[in-house]
Scaffold this active site. Structure first.
Site, PDB file in Angstrom:
ATOM      1  N   GLU A 263      24.453 -70.399 -17.942  1.00  0.00           N
ATOM      2  CA  GLU A 263      23.431 -70.911 -17.198  1.00  0.00           C
ATOM      3  C   GLU A 263      22.649 -70.816 -19.131  1.00  0.00           C
ATOM      4  O   GLU A 263      21.783 -70.317 -19.178  1.00  0.00           O
ATOM      5  CB  GLU A 263      23.169 -69.996 -15.937  1.00  0.00           C
ATOM      6  CG  GLU A 263      21.820 -70.947 -15.403  1.00  0.00           C
ATOM      7  CD  GLU A 263      20.502 -71.207 -16.449  1.00  0.00           C
ATOM      8  OE1 GLU A 263      20.290 -72.181 -17.231  1.00  0.00           O
ATOM      9  OE2 GLU A 263      19.856 -70.439 -15.644  1.00  0.00           O
ATOM     10  N   GLU A 399      17.025 -78.968 -26.666  1.00  0.00           N
ATOM     11  CA  GLU A 399      15.910 -77.709 -25.938  1.00  0.00           C
ATOM     12  C   GLU A 399      15.217 -77.225 -27.518  1.00  0.00           C
ATOM     13  O   GLU A 399      15.049 -76.048 -28.322  1.00  0.00           O
ATOM     14  CB  GLU A 399      16.387 -76.686 -25.554  1.00  0.00           C
ATOM     15  CG  GLU A 399      16.373 -75.852 -24.492  1.00  0.00           C
ATOM     16  CD  GLU A 399      16.972 -75.078 -23.915  1.00  0.00           C
ATOM     17  OE1 GLU A 399      17.938 -74.356 -24.733  1.00  0.00           O
ATOM     18  OE2 GLU A 399      16.600 -75.006 -22.309  1.00  0.00           O
TER      19      GLU A 399
HETATM   20  P1  NAI Z   1      20.580 -66.050 -26.617  1.00  0.00           P
HETATM   21  O1  NAI Z   1      22.043 -66.836 -26.247  1.00  0.00           O
HETATM   22  O2  NAI Z   1      21.443 -66.162 -27.890  1.00  0.00           O
HETATM   23  O3  NAI Z   1      20.782 -64.623 -26.219  1.00  0.00           O
HETATM   24  C1  NAI Z   1      21.209 -64.356 -25.315  1.00  0.00           C
HETATM   25  C2  NAI Z   1      21.226 -63.286 -24.757  1.00  0.00           C
HETATM   26  O4  NAI Z   1      23.145 -63.441 -24.817  1.00  0.00           O
HETATM   27  C3  NAI Z   1      20.857 -62.014 -25.442  1.00  0.00           C
HETATM   28  O5  NAI Z   1      20.772 -61.035 -24.579  1.00  0.00           O
HETATM   29  C4  NAI Z   1      21.508 -62.001 -26.525  1.00  0.00           C
HETATM   30  O6  NAI Z   1      21.221 -60.680 -27.390  1.00  0.00           O
HETATM   31  C5  NAI Z   1      22.783 -61.898 -26.291  1.00  0.00           C
HETATM   32  N1  NAI Z   1      23.908 -62.211 -27.126  1.00  0.00           N
HETATM   33  C6  NAI Z   1      23.777 -62.952 -28.627  1.00  0.00           C
HETATM   34  N2  NAI Z   1      24.386 -62.950 -28.498  1.00  0.00           N
HETATM   35  C7  NAI Z   1      25.687 -62.459 -28.318  1.00  0.00           C
HETATM   36  C8  NAI Z   1      27.260 -62.553 -28.573  1.00  0.00           C
HETATM   37  N3  NAI Z   1      27.428 -62.727 -29.946  1.00  0.00           N
HETATM   38  N4  NAI Z   1      27.768 -61.815 -27.745  1.00  0.00           N
HETATM   39  C9  NAI Z   1      26.631 -61.636 -26.286  1.00  0.00           C
HETATM   40  N5  NAI Z   1      26.025 -61.381 -26.353  1.00  0.00           N
HETATM   41  C10 NAI Z   1      24.996 -62.172 -27.511  1.00  0.00           C
HETATM   42  O7  NAI Z   1      19.085 -66.567 -26.682  1.00  0.00           O
HETATM   43  P2  NAI Z   1      17.827 -66.592 -27.650  1.00  0.00           P
HETATM   44  O8  NAI Z   1      18.538 -66.311 -29.312  1.00  0.00           O
HETATM   45  O9  NAI Z   1      17.157 -65.596 -27.481  1.00  0.00           O
HETATM   46  O10 NAI Z   1      16.992 -67.739 -27.865  1.00  0.00           O
HETATM   47  C11 NAI Z   1      17.329 -68.984 -28.837  1.00  0.00           C
HETATM   48  C12 NAI Z   1      17.862 -69.923 -27.630  1.00  0.00           C
HETATM   49  O11 NAI Z   1      18.126 -69.766 -26.093  1.00  0.00           O
HETATM   50  C13 NAI Z   1      16.631 -70.291 -27.230  1.00  0.00           C
HETATM   51  O12 NAI Z   1      15.302 -70.884 -27.995  1.00  0.00           O
HETATM   52  C14 NAI Z   1      16.439 -71.806 -25.893  1.00  0.00           C
HETATM   53  O13 NAI Z   1      16.418 -72.586 -26.730  1.00  0.00           O
HETATM   54  C15 NAI Z   1      17.958 -70.590 -25.469  1.00  0.00           C
HETATM   55  N6  NAI Z   1      17.408 -70.419 -24.415  1.00  0.00           N
HETATM   56  C16 NAI Z   1      17.673 -70.460 -22.915  1.00  0.00           C
HETATM   57  C17 NAI Z   1      17.193 -69.388 -21.968  1.00  0.00           C
HETATM   58  C18 NAI Z   1      17.886 -70.178 -20.477  1.00  0.00           C
HETATM   59  O14 NAI Z   1      17.215 -69.496 -19.796  1.00  0.00           O
HETATM   60  N7  NAI Z   1      19.181 -71.026 -20.550  1.00  0.00           N
HETATM   61  C19 NAI Z   1      17.252 -68.331 -22.499  1.00  0.00           C
HETATM   62  C20 NAI Z   1      16.949 -67.811 -23.755  1.00  0.00           C
HETATM   63  C21 NAI Z   1      17.109 -68.932 -24.415  1.00  0.00           C
END
Ligand code: NAI
Ligand code: MG
Length: 497
Positions: A263, A399
């Site tokens: 998602e 985004e």
């Molecule tokens: P992210 O996608 O990096 O983090 C989400 C989760 O993935 C966290 O638990 C993080 O620790 C984990 N993660 C990060 N790198 C990983 C890896 N290599 N392997 C496994 N897990 C990993 O998102 P972040 O850095 O918090 O936010 C960046 C951007 O992502 C936001 O500005 C937004 O655009 C988007 N985002 C979208 C969301 C949604 O609801 N679809 C939620 C949060 C962020």
């Protein structure tokens, strides 16, 4: 270590009590290494707790616990598992205040407008899926009259769930409630920014669930999330977060040949036709943009296409409505808008605002930064409504995940549909009109997983939710999501000849 399970409505006290722990094999434990990192209140910049800096050794322990527990869990009758999950929902419903306050403290989301609501939905998700145990049905197939041929829905095994910080409890529930009811055990990796409320949820649920069925680990993506995806016993990953990380998770899952649900983000269009009810559309834009969540929503209606004839009136009314919203301490009942979750997200959002201004767009900065000196170190951003930018501008393509939207003028319906679909994303879309024919036509043509006419609801338990294009793979929130993403179908033939 034991921590009192009685509800604690002082979130600072609860954060301190949960400090330095995660939940593995039914126990609240530190990281094997003993390392921790600081959990920050984004409204003040102050450290409210620490969380374990989980790494491969912790992942291994959590996955081993889940793998051991899953066998007996899967042997329980499905309705019994459902009843236990529903019981978790009942207990969590009694803790809306406690959980709402804790998630407000760690994420900066206002208690009245967001955090309390998230806690209620959390409980509802467990209640909803808890009732679906008996729906894990297979089929009978008329393969050969001399044989009995059936399909069985079997659990996948150990599920790794990686969650973000924007609605951590609710997004976790959407994954683990169906996974558990289907007979899987789960290991959740919390978002680094928001490890506390989900830990409290895990602690409460572990008073009901058998030990090891639900483990929650904390830490960063590369050190903790990546080893969870790679762990041999993890047979499926469900992820919510960014497109970039989603791709990395998908690639790592491909090496193991395991399924994933992703998602990811969105850049959801909202089309306001000339005949729309303007007041409702403006209220829908405020709700759809999740200004109360500082715009930190994957569903945010961040591209608002408005018919030329009402464009200026719409912008005036939208800006005025957002202007009336109060920004302040997330725990204050008067607050509509809280703080951005982290320094890096704050910088990112401010970067987009600067880019929009540099592009010479029209802009309304709304609401006012809080003047309380206690919030001087807080990560607050005024909501910005941009006008005059094209759908090809950076602000309309990427985004932002902040309180920033683009209102884009259109002259005819075909132009609006084409622009709405001209996006890398396809999560949600809304159309505002009184004309049924236009509504139906747009519902067919809008490229999104979730299309609404004349309303802008968030994800609802029972309705399949998930995007197309770069917005992800698979659905959540519904019976079909449980069946398709947390079970596999086994075909069994009994030859009695
Ligand atoms: P992210 O996608 O990096 O983090 C989400 C989760 O993935 C966290 O638990 C993080 O620790 C984990 N993660 C990060 N790198 C990983 C890896 N290599 N392997 C496994 N897990 C990993 O998102 P972040 O850095 O918090 O936010 C960046 C951007 O992502 C936001 O500005 C937004 O655009 C988007 N985002 C979208 C969301 C949604 O609801 N679809 C939620 C949060 C962020
Ligand atoms: Mg990241």
């Amino acid at each position: 270590m034991t921590i009192a399970i009685e509800p604690v409505t002082d979130p600072h006290a609860l954060a301190a009590a949960l400090s330095g722990r995660m939940l593995i094999d039914g126990a609240l434990v530190p990281a094997v290494s003993g390392r921790t990192y600081a959990v920050i209140n984004p409204a003040t910049g102050q450290t409210i707790a620490t969380a374990p800096f989980g790494e491969a050794a912790d992942v291994e322990a959590a996955v081993a616990s889940a793998a051991a527990a899953q066998k007996a869990w899967a042997k329980l009758p499905a309705r019994r598992r459902g009843a236990l999950v529903a019981e978790c929902g009942r207990l969590l419903a009694g803790r809306v205040e406690e959980l709402g306050r804790l998630v407000a403290l760690e994420t900066g989301k206002a208690l009245r407008t967001e955090s309390r609501g998230e806690a209620s939905v959390l409980a509802d998700v467990f209640t909803f899926f808890g009732g679906l145990g008996s729906e894990l049905k297979g089929e009978t197939i008329p393969f050969d009259p001399a044989m009995l041929t059936v399909t069985l829905r079997e659990p996948i095994g150990v599920i790794g769930a990686i969650i973000p910080w924007n609605a951590p409890m609710m997004l976790m529930a959407m994954k683990i409630a169906p996974a558990l009811v289907a007979g899987n055990a789960v290991v959740v990796k919390a978002a680094e920014e928001a490890p506390l409320a989900v830990l409290r949820v895990a602690q409460v649920m572990n008073t009901v669930l058998p030990k090891g069925v639900f483990n929650l680990i904390t830490g960063f993506g590369p050190e903790c999330g990546a080893p969870l995806v790679a762990a041999p016993a993890v047979r499926k990953i469900t992820f919510t977060g960014s497109v970039e990380t989603g791709r990395a998770v998908y690639r790592a899952a491909a090496d193991k040949l395991i399924p994933v649900t992703l998602e990811l983000g969105g850049k959801s269009p909202m089309i306001v036709m000339a005949d729309a009810d303007l007041d409702r559309a403006v209220a829908g834009a405020v709700a759809g943009m999740r200004f109360t969540r500082q715009g930190q929503s994957c569903t945010a209606s961040s591209r608002i296409f408005v018919h030329d004839s009402i464009h200026d009136a719409f912008v005036d009314r939208l800006a005025a409505a957002v202007d009336r919203m109060v920004m302040g301490d997330p725990l204050d009942e008067r607050t509509d808008i809280g703080a951005i979750v982290s320094k890096s997200q704050h910088e990112r959002v401010c970067g987009y605002i600067e880019a929009g201004r540099a592009a010479g767009a029209g802009v309304r900065a709304c609401s006012a930064l809080p003047d309380d000196p206690a919030l001087a170190g807080g990560l607050f951003v005024r909501p910005h409504v941009f006008t005059g930018l094209g759908n090809d501008s950076r602000l309309a393509r990427e985004e932002i995940f902040g309180p920033v939207c683009c209102v884009i003028r259109f002259r005819d319906y075909e132009e609006a549909i084409a622009a709405a679909n001209d996006s890398d994303y396809g999560l949600a879309a809304t159309l505002w009109t009184r004309d049924l024919k236009t509504a139906l036509d747009a519902a067919h043509r809008l490229e999104a997983g979730f299309v609404q006419v004349n309303q802008n609801l968030v994800v609802q338990p029972s309705l399949s939710y998930g995007g197309i294009k770069q917005s992800g793979l698979g659905k959540e929130a519904s019976l079909e999501a449980m069946l398709e993403h947390f079970t596999h179908k086994k075909t069994v033939i009994l030859n009695m000849t």
